[in-house]
Motif scaffolding. Structure first.
Motif, PDB file in Angstrom:
ATOM      1  N   VAL A   6       1.002  -0.946  -0.135  1.00 18.14           N
ATOM      2  CA  VAL A   6      -0.005   0.085   0.029  1.00 18.14           C
ATOM      3  C   VAL A   6       1.063   1.222  -0.024  1.00 18.14           C
ATOM      4  O   VAL A   6       1.850   1.205   0.815  1.00 18.14           O
ATOM      5  CB  VAL A   6      -1.047  -0.003   1.251  1.00 18.14           C
ATOM      6  CG1 VAL A   6      -1.844   1.176   1.298  1.00 18.14           C
ATOM      7  CG2 VAL A   6      -1.483  -1.381   1.552  1.00 18.14           C
ATOM      8  N   GLY A   7       0.667   2.198  -0.940  1.00 23.63           N
ATOM      9  CA  GLY A   7       1.701   3.284  -0.837  1.00 23.63           C
ATOM     10  C   GLY A   7       1.445   4.333  -1.991  1.00 23.63           C
ATOM     11  O   GLY A   7       0.402   3.999  -2.711  1.00 23.63           O
ATOM     12  N   SER A   8       1.820   5.681  -1.680  1.00 24.07           N
ATOM     13  CA  SER A   8       1.475   6.660  -2.773  1.00 24.07           C
ATOM     14  C   SER A   8       1.828   6.296  -4.107  1.00 24.07           C
ATOM     15  O   SER A   8       3.108   5.489  -4.395  1.00 24.07           O
ATOM     16  CB  SER A   8       2.190   7.791  -2.201  1.00 24.07           C
ATOM     17  OG  SER A   8       3.570   7.779  -2.210  1.00 24.07           O
ATOM     18  N   VAL A   9       0.947   6.627  -5.139  1.00 24.15           N
ATOM     19  CA  VAL A   9       1.547   6.344  -6.732  1.00 24.15           C
ATOM     20  C   VAL A   9       1.418   7.863  -7.207  1.00 24.15           C
ATOM     21  O   VAL A   9       0.224   8.317  -6.888  1.00 24.15           O
ATOM     22  CB  VAL A   9       0.366   5.428  -7.209  1.00 24.15           C
ATOM     23  CG1 VAL A   9       0.726   5.410  -8.561  1.00 24.15           C
ATOM     24  CG2 VAL A   9       0.467   4.096  -6.763  1.00 24.15           C
ATOM     25  N   ALA A  10       2.346   8.362  -7.687  1.00 29.41           N
ATOM     26  CA  ALA A  10       2.317  10.016  -7.790  1.00 29.41           C
ATOM     27  C   ALA A  10       3.099  10.242  -9.115  1.00 29.41           C
ATOM     28  O   ALA A  10       3.741   9.465  -9.901  1.00 29.41           O
ATOM     29  CB  ALA A  10       3.100  10.365  -6.624  1.00 29.41           C
ATOM     30  N   VAL A  25       6.689   9.873 -13.445  1.00 26.58           N
ATOM     31  CA  VAL A  25       6.097   8.834 -12.350  1.00 26.58           C
ATOM     32  C   VAL A  25       7.002   8.673 -11.087  1.00 26.58           C
ATOM     33  O   VAL A  25       7.989   8.354 -11.058  1.00 26.58           O
ATOM     34  CB  VAL A  25       5.945   7.524 -12.980  1.00 26.58           C
ATOM     35  CG1 VAL A  25       4.982   6.367 -12.226  1.00 26.58           C
ATOM     36  CG2 VAL A  25       4.853   7.758 -14.356  1.00 26.58           C
ATOM     37  N   GLY A  26       6.318   8.935 -10.086  1.00 20.95           N
ATOM     38  CA  GLY A  26       6.918   8.423  -8.510  1.00 20.95           C
ATOM     39  C   GLY A  26       5.836   7.831  -7.657  1.00 20.95           C
ATOM     40  O   GLY A  26       5.016   7.174  -8.169  1.00 20.95           O
ATOM     41  N   GLY A  27       6.367   8.135  -6.435  1.00 17.88           N
ATOM     42  CA  GLY A  27       5.534   7.611  -5.155  1.00 17.88           C
ATOM     43  C   GLY A  27       5.856   6.353  -4.519  1.00 17.88           C
ATOM     44  O   GLY A  27       6.597   5.495  -5.397  1.00 17.88           O
ATOM     45  N   ALA A  28       5.685   6.390  -3.407  1.00 19.80           N
ATOM     46  CA  ALA A  28       6.632   5.318  -2.607  1.00 19.80           C
ATOM     47  C   ALA A  28       5.778   3.766  -2.952  1.00 19.80           C
ATOM     48  O   ALA A  28       6.659   2.906  -3.029  1.00 19.80           O
ATOM     49  CB  ALA A  28       5.802   5.479  -1.069  1.00 19.80           C
ATOM     50  N   GLY A  29       4.754   3.767  -3.167  1.00 13.84           N
ATOM     51  CA  GLY A  29       4.133   2.481  -3.601  1.00 13.84           C
ATOM     52  C   GLY A  29       4.413   2.002  -5.086  1.00 13.84           C
ATOM     53  O   GLY A  29       4.776   0.828  -5.369  1.00 13.84           O
ATOM     54  N   THR A  30       4.899   2.721  -5.958  1.00 13.07           N
ATOM     55  CA  THR A  30       5.258   2.765  -7.164  1.00 13.07           C
ATOM     56  C   THR A  30       6.694   2.052  -7.083  1.00 13.07           C
ATOM     57  O   THR A  30       7.091   1.066  -7.578  1.00 13.07           O
ATOM     58  CB  THR A  30       5.569   3.996  -8.013  1.00 13.07           C
ATOM     59  OG1 THR A  30       4.172   4.511  -7.989  1.00 13.07           O
ATOM     60  CG2 THR A  30       5.999   3.715  -9.444  1.00 13.07           C
ATOM     61  N   SER A  79      -3.632  13.122  -9.590  1.00 13.84           N
ATOM     62  CA  SER A  79      -2.676  12.486  -8.972  1.00 13.84           C
ATOM     63  C   SER A  79      -2.092  13.150  -7.742  1.00 13.84           C
ATOM     64  O   SER A  79      -1.915  14.336  -8.005  1.00 13.84           O
ATOM     65  CB  SER A  79      -1.991  11.726 -10.032  1.00 13.84           C
ATOM     66  OG  SER A  79      -2.622  10.938 -10.672  1.00 13.84           O
ATOM     67  N   PHE A  80      -1.607  12.431  -6.730  1.00 15.28           N
ATOM     68  CA  PHE A  80      -0.902  13.043  -5.564  1.00 15.28           C
ATOM     69  C   PHE A  80       0.549  13.713  -6.386  1.00 15.28           C
ATOM     70  O   PHE A  80       0.993  13.121  -7.315  1.00 15.28           O
ATOM     71  CB  PHE A  80      -0.394  11.955  -4.835  1.00 15.28           C
ATOM     72  CG  PHE A  80       0.694  12.293  -3.713  1.00 15.28           C
ATOM     73  CD1 PHE A  80       0.343  12.931  -2.586  1.00 15.28           C
ATOM     74  CD2 PHE A  80       2.021  12.170  -4.079  1.00 15.28           C
ATOM     75  CE1 PHE A  80       1.247  13.317  -1.630  1.00 15.28           C
ATOM     76  CE2 PHE A  80       3.011  12.486  -3.014  1.00 15.28           C
ATOM     77  CZ  PHE A  80       2.511  13.106  -1.797  1.00 15.28           C
ATOM     78  N   PHE A  81       0.767  14.761  -6.018  1.00 15.49           N
ATOM     79  CA  PHE A  81       2.090  15.471  -6.833  1.00 15.49           C
ATOM     80  C   PHE A  81       3.020  15.716  -5.570  1.00 15.49           C
ATOM     81  O   PHE A  81       2.732  16.577  -4.696  1.00 15.49           O
ATOM     82  CB  PHE A  81       1.607  16.733  -7.542  1.00 15.49           C
ATOM     83  CG  PHE A  81       2.774  17.308  -8.209  1.00 15.49           C
ATOM     84  CD1 PHE A  81       3.626  16.744  -8.877  1.00 15.49           C
ATOM     85  CD2 PHE A  81       2.890  18.861  -7.503  1.00 15.49           C
ATOM     86  CE1 PHE A  81       4.676  17.531  -9.571  1.00 15.49           C
ATOM     87  CE2 PHE A  81       4.264  19.511  -8.067  1.00 15.49           C
ATOM     88  CZ  PHE A  81       4.912  18.909  -9.148  1.00 15.49           C
ATOM     89  N   TRP A  82       4.316  15.449  -5.765  1.00 17.30           N
ATOM     90  CA  TRP A  82       5.360  15.743  -4.901  1.00 17.30           C
ATOM     91  C   TRP A  82       6.590  16.554  -5.605  1.00 17.30           C
ATOM     92  O   TRP A  82       6.877  15.973  -6.646  1.00 17.30           O
ATOM     93  CB  TRP A  82       5.908  14.671  -4.343  1.00 17.30           C
ATOM     94  CG  TRP A  82       6.772  15.024  -3.219  1.00 17.30           C
ATOM     95  CD1 TRP A  82       7.028  15.447  -2.018  1.00 17.30           C
ATOM     96  CD2 TRP A  82       8.549  14.591  -3.369  1.00 17.30           C
ATOM     97  NE1 TRP A  82       8.129  15.576  -1.278  1.00 17.30           N
ATOM     98  CE2 TRP A  82       9.199  15.205  -2.363  1.00 17.30           C
ATOM     99  CE3 TRP A  82       9.084  13.952  -4.525  1.00 17.30           C
ATOM    100  CZ2 TRP A  82      10.515  14.957  -2.291  1.00 17.30           C
ATOM    101  CZ3 TRP A  82      10.398  14.119  -4.397  1.00 17.30           C
ATOM    102  CH2 TRP A  82      11.082  14.376  -3.250  1.00 17.30           C
ATOM    103  N   SER A  83       7.205  17.476  -5.348  1.00 21.45           N
ATOM    104  CA  SER A  83       8.116  18.025  -5.969  1.00 21.45           C
ATOM    105  C   SER A  83       9.354  18.160  -4.724  1.00 21.45           C
ATOM    106  O   SER A  83       9.144  18.734  -3.623  1.00 21.45           O
ATOM    107  CB  SER A  83       7.789  19.375  -6.598  1.00 21.45           C
ATOM    108  OG  SER A  83       8.984  20.066  -6.919  1.00 21.45           O
ATOM    109  N   GLY A  84      10.674  17.929  -4.953  1.00 16.27           N
ATOM    110  CA  GLY A  84      11.584  18.105  -4.069  1.00 16.27           C
ATOM    111  C   GLY A  84      12.947  18.550  -4.633  1.00 16.27           C
ATOM    112  O   GLY A  84      13.203  18.445  -6.103  1.00 16.27           O
TER     113      GLY A  84
END
Ligand code: AMP
Length: 304
Positions: A6-10, A25-30, A79-84
């Motif tokens: 179970v995890g983020s798909v982002a 494409v990212g996300g911890a679940g991915t 979709s969930f979006f994260w930028s770092g």
């Protein structure tokens, strides 16, 4: 018998001293599921994406034979979006943007076909969702591993503590372990986290390897000194995916196998950082993985 993740798909946008990406494409679940798929062949993913994620990106999971029946696609959703942005040392980063989007309202559904789950990875995402996913398992899995992130320590500490109290293993990075426990010493931090619930604590230290605590013992895994680190994003998730994937594969939870799992986690993470996003992880061969494991063994072997 299966491994449920179970995890983020982002979508992620990443900036490192070596370059910058637009939405990829990212996300911890991915990351975790792609990594686990090299260790074990029955990986089933639970997550949520918006309609913008698109069929071509969902195909990445199909290519790795990951079951996505539990990945909800929200019509019209984003979709969930994260930028770092990574600092020059590549070990530290600033989160620039976290847009939860469809993750904010996510209520995880566990398909009936996932109820043969014996190994459960609660990869990084909302602690409330991690809790619900665990509650919705018809049987208690043989092993539950979790990961988290400073974002949830800052914004959902009570739920986070509750889920930590219910898992067998937590994999967490060094700065998060310190933040969670108010302890600088990682030995003391691990002791405090064990008192919160998990029998085993794995502290990931980026380019300095990982520490495994459990059964009153400690194991220190090295990190491979790499000439090129391009993008550390997802390395922690890849570690967790390979860690639990290895244990699902060998079907044994001895301390020795936990140590091997830590090495497999470190080895897969070392591939992840060589390219942006999941690119390097999509086409690994068994030979490449075995060769890297041998490098890890050679790295820490010495005669006295
Ligand atoms: P890592 O580099 O192992 O910490 O993982 C980075 C991945 O975590 C990225 O692909 C992000 O999409 C995802 N991520 C970032 N922030 C969060 C968050 N608050 N919850 C869940 N996943 C996140």
């Amino acid at each position: 018998m299966s491994l449920v993740i179970v995890g983020s798909v982002a979508f992620d946008a990443i900036e490192t001293p070596f370059g910058k990406t637009d939405k990829i494409v990212g996300g911890a679940g991915t990351y975790a599921s792609i990594s686990a798929s090299y260790m074990y062949n029955k990986v089933k993913l639970v997550g949520v994406v918006g309609e913008d994620f698109g069929e071509e990106n969902l195909n990445l999971f199909k290519q790795r034979k990951i079951n996505t029946e539990g990945v909800e696609v929200v019509k019209g959703g984003k979709s969930f979006f994260w930028s770092g942005k990574y600092h020059n040392d590549m070990n530290t980063r600033d989160t620039l943007i976290t847009e939860l989007n469809v993750l904010a309202e996510f209520d995880p559904k566990i398909p009936t076909s996932y109820q043969d789950c014996e190994y459960l990875l609660l990869a990084n995402l909302t602690p409330q969702v991690q809790l619900r996913a665990l509650e919705r398992m018809a049987h208690r899995p043989k092993l539950t591993v979790m990961d988290t992130m400073n974002f949830w320590i800052d914004t959902a500490l009570d739920d986070l503590k509750e889920i930590i109290s219910k898992v067998d293993v937590i994999a967490i990075n060094d700065s998060e372990a310190r933040q969670l426990t108010d302890e600088y010493s990682l030995v003391k931090a691990a002791e405090k986290i064990q008192k919160m619930g998990p029998d085993y604590v794995v502290i990931k230290k980026g380019e300095h390897g990982a520490l495994l605590f459990g059964e009153g013992r400690v194991f220190s895994a090295p990190a491979l000194p790499l000439a090129e680190v391009f993008d550390p994003t997802g390395a922690g998730d890849v570690f967790a995916g390979a860690f639990i994937g290895y244990l699902a594969h060998v079907q044994s939870l001895s301390f020795n196998n936990m140590k091997n799992a830590t090495i497999y986690g470190s080895a897969l993470a070392s591939f992840c950082v060589e390219k942006f996003g999941v690119e390097r992880l999509m086409n690994l061969s068994n030979e490449q993985i075995h060769h890297r494991i041998k490098e890890f063994v050679a790295l820490s072997k010495f005669d006295m």
